[in-house]
Design a protein around this motif. Sequence first.
Motif, PDB file in Angstrom:
ATOM      1  N   GLN A 481       2.733   5.755   2.452  1.00 21.72           N
ATOM      2  CA  GLN A 481       2.603   5.707   0.990  1.00 21.72           C
ATOM      3  C   GLN A 481       1.595   6.757   0.556  1.00 21.72           C
ATOM      4  O   GLN A 481       0.409   6.662   0.864  1.00 21.72           O
ATOM      5  CB  GLN A 481       2.157   4.323   0.494  1.00 21.72           C
ATOM      6  CG  GLN A 481       2.043   4.274  -1.043  1.00 21.72           C
ATOM      7  CD  GLN A 481       1.700   2.899  -1.568  1.00 21.72           C
ATOM      8  OE1 GLN A 481       2.215   1.902  -1.063  1.00 21.72           O
ATOM      9  NE2 GLN A 481       0.832   2.834  -2.563  1.00 21.72           N
ATOM     10  N   ARG A 482       2.055   7.740  -0.178  1.00 22.01           N
ATOM     11  CA  ARG A 482       1.210   8.869  -0.536  1.00 22.01           C
ATOM     12  C   ARG A 482       0.667   8.787  -1.960  1.00 22.01           C
ATOM     13  O   ARG A 482       0.051   9.722  -2.445  1.00 22.01           O
ATOM     14  CB  ARG A 482       1.989  10.189  -0.386  1.00 22.01           C
ATOM     15  CG  ARG A 482       2.579  10.417   0.994  1.00 22.01           C
ATOM     16  CD  ARG A 482       1.550  10.224   2.102  1.00 22.01           C
ATOM     17  NE  ARG A 482       0.373  11.079   1.917  1.00 22.01           N
ATOM     18  CZ  ARG A 482      -0.814  10.859   2.465  1.00 22.01           C
ATOM     19  NH1 ARG A 482      -0.994   9.787   3.227  1.00 22.01           N
ATOM     20  NH2 ARG A 482      -1.815  11.695   2.266  1.00 22.01           N
ATOM     21  N   ASN A 483       0.934   7.666  -2.660  1.00 17.14           N
ATOM     22  CA  ASN A 483       0.519   7.546  -4.056  1.00 17.14           C
ATOM     23  C   ASN A 483      -0.329   6.302  -4.293  1.00 17.14           C
ATOM     24  O   ASN A 483      -0.218   5.309  -3.555  1.00 17.14           O
ATOM     25  CB  ASN A 483       1.737   7.488  -4.989  1.00 17.14           C
ATOM     26  CG  ASN A 483       2.588   8.746  -4.911  1.00 17.14           C
ATOM     27  OD1 ASN A 483       2.067   9.842  -4.747  1.00 17.14           O
ATOM     28  ND2 ASN A 483       3.903   8.581  -5.013  1.00 17.14           N
ATOM     29  N   ILE A 484      -1.149   6.372  -5.335  1.00 17.88           N
ATOM     30  CA  ILE A 484      -1.849   5.205  -5.874  1.00 17.88           C
ATOM     31  C   ILE A 484      -1.211   4.923  -7.232  1.00 17.88           C
ATOM     32  O   ILE A 484      -1.249   5.771  -8.129  1.00 17.88           O
ATOM     33  CB  ILE A 484      -3.358   5.464  -6.042  1.00 17.88           C
ATOM     34  CG1 ILE A 484      -4.004   5.768  -4.685  1.00 17.88           C
ATOM     35  CG2 ILE A 484      -4.042   4.273  -6.704  1.00 17.88           C
ATOM     36  CD1 ILE A 484      -5.461   6.184  -4.786  1.00 17.88           C
ATOM     37  N   TYR A 485      -0.609   3.747  -7.379  1.00 14.01           N
ATOM     38  CA  TYR A 485       0.116   3.435  -8.604  1.00 14.01           C
ATOM     39  C   TYR A 485      -0.770   2.613  -9.547  1.00 14.01           C
ATOM     40  O   TYR A 485      -1.488   1.703  -9.115  1.00 14.01           O
ATOM     41  CB  TYR A 485       1.393   2.655  -8.290  1.00 14.01           C
ATOM     42  CG  TYR A 485       2.401   3.462  -7.511  1.00 14.01           C
ATOM     43  CD1 TYR A 485       3.222   4.383  -8.161  1.00 14.01           C
ATOM     44  CD2 TYR A 485       2.530   3.318  -6.125  1.00 14.01           C
ATOM     45  CE1 TYR A 485       4.147   5.139  -7.447  1.00 14.01           C
ATOM     46  CE2 TYR A 485       3.455   4.061  -5.409  1.00 14.01           C
ATOM     47  CZ  TYR A 485       4.253   4.975  -6.077  1.00 14.01           C
ATOM     48  OH  TYR A 485       5.159   5.727  -5.373  1.00 14.01           O
ATOM     49  N   TYR A 486      -0.668   2.918 -10.837  1.00 11.94           N
ATOM     50  CA  TYR A 486      -1.442   2.169 -11.825  1.00 11.94           C
ATOM     51  C   TYR A 486      -0.610   1.956 -13.077  1.00 11.94           C
ATOM     52  O   TYR A 486       0.323   2.704 -13.379  1.00 11.94           O
ATOM     53  CB  TYR A 486      -2.745   2.886 -12.171  1.00 11.94           C
ATOM     54  CG  TYR A 486      -2.578   4.231 -12.844  1.00 11.94           C
ATOM     55  CD1 TYR A 486      -2.524   4.345 -14.236  1.00 11.94           C
ATOM     56  CD2 TYR A 486      -2.487   5.400 -12.091  1.00 11.94           C
ATOM     57  CE1 TYR A 486      -2.368   5.576 -14.848  1.00 11.94           C
ATOM     58  CE2 TYR A 486      -2.339   6.644 -12.700  1.00 11.94           C
ATOM     59  CZ  TYR A 486      -2.285   6.718 -14.076  1.00 11.94           C
ATOM     60  OH  TYR A 486      -2.129   7.941 -14.682  1.00 11.94           O
ATOM     61  N   LEU A 487      -0.957   0.909 -13.812  1.00 13.12           N
ATOM     62  CA  LEU A 487      -0.253   0.558 -15.048  1.00 13.12           C
ATOM     63  C   LEU A 487      -1.283   0.189 -16.105  1.00 13.12           C
ATOM     64  O   LEU A 487      -2.150  -0.667 -15.873  1.00 13.12           O
ATOM     65  CB  LEU A 487       0.692  -0.620 -14.800  1.00 13.12           C
ATOM     66  CG  LEU A 487       1.334  -1.261 -16.044  1.00 13.12           C
ATOM     67  CD1 LEU A 487       2.185  -0.249 -16.803  1.00 13.12           C
ATOM     68  CD2 LEU A 487       2.173  -2.471 -15.648  1.00 13.12           C
ATOM     69  N   ALA A 488      -1.208   0.833 -17.256  1.00 11.06           N
ATOM     70  CA  ALA A 488      -2.102   0.530 -18.371  1.00 11.06           C
ATOM     71  C   ALA A 488      -1.478  -0.539 -19.252  1.00 11.06           C
ATOM     72  O   ALA A 488      -0.322  -0.417 -19.674  1.00 11.06           O
ATOM     73  CB  ALA A 488      -2.372   1.788 -19.185  1.00 11.06           C
ATOM     74  N   ALA A 489      -2.231  -1.603 -19.508  1.00  7.61           N
ATOM     75  CA  ALA A 489      -1.762  -2.689 -20.373  1.00  7.61           C
ATOM     76  C   ALA A 489      -2.984  -3.425 -20.913  1.00  7.61           C
ATOM     77  O   ALA A 489      -4.042  -3.440 -20.273  1.00  7.61           O
ATOM     78  CB  ALA A 489      -0.856  -3.648 -19.601  1.00  7.61           C
ATOM     79  N   PRO A 490      -2.860  -4.065 -22.087  1.00  6.26           N
ATOM     80  CA  PRO A 490      -4.017  -4.775 -22.652  1.00  6.26           C
ATOM     81  C   PRO A 490      -4.467  -5.980 -21.841  1.00  6.26           C
ATOM     82  O   PRO A 490      -5.617  -6.386 -21.925  1.00  6.26           O
ATOM     83  CB  PRO A 490      -3.512  -5.213 -24.045  1.00  6.26           C
ATOM     84  CG  PRO A 490      -2.379  -4.298 -24.353  1.00  6.26           C
ATOM     85  CD  PRO A 490      -1.733  -4.013 -23.033  1.00  6.26           C
TER      86      PRO A 490
END
Length: 688
Positions: A481-490
């Motif tokens: 896994q070559r990525n760091i995943y993120y999600l912006a939400a309140p």
Amino acid sequence: MSALRARLSSTVFARRLLYNTKNNSKRIIYAKPLSIYNNDKLTFISCYSTVSDHQPVETVKGNAERKEFQAETRMLLDIVARSLYSDKEVFIRELISNASDALEKFRYLSVSSTTESPKLENIDRPLNIQLTTDKQNRTLTFQDSGIGMTKEEMIQNLGTIARSGSKSFIEEIKKQGAEEASSIIGQFGVGFYSAFMVADKIEVFTRSSIEGSQGYKWSSDGSGSYEIQEVDGVPIGTKIIVYLKTDCREFADDTTVKNIIMKYSNFIGSPILLNDEQINSIKPLWLMEPKEVTQEQHIEFYRFISNSYDKPRFTLHYKTDAPLSIRSILYVPEGKPGLFELSRDSDVGVALYSRKILIKNKAENILPKWLRFVKGVVDSEDIPLNLSRELLQNSALIAKLRHVLTNRFLKFMVETSNKDPVGYDAFYKDYSLFFKEGIVTGQSPLEKEEIAKLLRFESSKLESGSKTSLADYNSRQSNDQRNIYYLAAPSRELAQSSPYYESLKKRDVEVLFCYEMYDELVLLELKEFGGRQLISVENDMQKDPADKSDNIIGIDDLQQSQVNEIITFLKSNLSGKVFEVRTTQKLDSHPCVIIVPEMAAARHFIRTQAQNLSEENRFALLRPQLEINAKHPIIKKLHKLINSDKDLANMVAQQLFSNAMVTAGLLMDARNLITNINDLLVKALEKH
């Protein structure tokens, strides 16, 4: 002569005033009685480490010159007259601080002057601050042997608020009201005026250290004007006589004043004498061995340098001789950051010394602006004493010092976060904004990654409320896994129900949840951490988004030809709003989703710059793409409505688009949807 020797050896009196006739000087020496006699000349042995010059009598000459206070100053005096401070005793701290500044300025000029500099008078004089109480006359006198003032400097320093910070204080008073000012006045260097809280009248006698300077007297009752008069017999330095109000007579009591000095000014770098007795300890803690300094000393010193009442949350006592000679103490406050610390216009709270000589009280560029919440002292023998403002801003030496201190502080904070995770989490809740600012405003990718070690986020793999570092996230991932995943939400609830999260959730990929408004911009600026790219889940959806099959999607689902009909209908119905419509297989429980290149930047644009743009121009800039889930019941029903009820189909299409824009965080004001929703409900309920 034996009679004289007997008198001088007497122990009847606690003190004697003796005239030293050596070199024909006339100087009063305060000394405990000891035998003094040598070759028919009076000499002395003093039990005290300091002495005070005989004070000549000031002689006023000429007429007084009356001047009006500057408008801002009159306003400030009016505020002070209404007891601005909750604790009036702090006027003693403010006047001692001013006296210390005068001594430090003289000390600095005396060692850094050049042949072109004005010649200073009597540079070998003792440098100290003397306070004298007089209960009978209800006065408290402050006297220093520092730089002194010329007439012009007196008008500038006492008649006007020349400092930009002081003007900022006045503006803040206008905004918040005088009752809110007690917590912020000390940050602006307007401390001299605080004496009018307790004074009926104030007199200032001063003479500049520049050779040949005239002495002056300044006096005012704080009512709106002041007088200046030439005076002879004024010693070099400044003397302030505070004539106390009747209800403030306690400040003429030596015990009261001593306790206040010990409370606020114990670490002033020059001797403070109260009625000829030295009060302060003058211990430069930053030059001591870290193990020798107690926690109580750190608390006292922190409160002194920060003008605050809280304790240091974390303390870094740092000493090194390579690559620079550095002796420093840096404190992280226990309390929450104040209004002015959050503002980038506030000063960095670190003082710069060279060989115990103060170069600048609040030195810019010693630490980066985003570390302005840090308080402390930095002393480096490598810093030249004649460091100018320009050199302080542009010097390669200062840049190197800043680099070393910043890296050491970041390393210290990482160590602290590992040793005391609970304490660090509490700190992070109050101060995380500064680290994020450091990443957004920083220029060095290496420094950004060091700051990023201190960031904390919730994770889809952890319980609600538990936070993880980027380093810990990496440690849980497989090598492929070559990525760091993120999600912006309140909130976590909205993050977990987001259509953008569905695909990664099905693949069991860990996702960081970012709840703060600017978190996604911070990660967008950071770009990578620990060799892995930081990828928004919204950007992940854009990889291979289209269906590749021309066949039937499923037995109970729409055929490709029917899907094409829906796509054609949506493109027509949403013309000017969407610039592409296509299917996706990454959705499960949602009918559609909006895709925009660099979603984080697009949201920031909507929040900050899109207010003055028309809807048509906003869509033209965003160029949103609508991706539909052809297996979703709403999409299937929409296909039937295209032929059976075109009006309702148009309304459903518009609502699907609006819902997707809300989910993407790209709608400026969701309240505008209410009318459309009501119209849709009316249409849908016509047959019922």
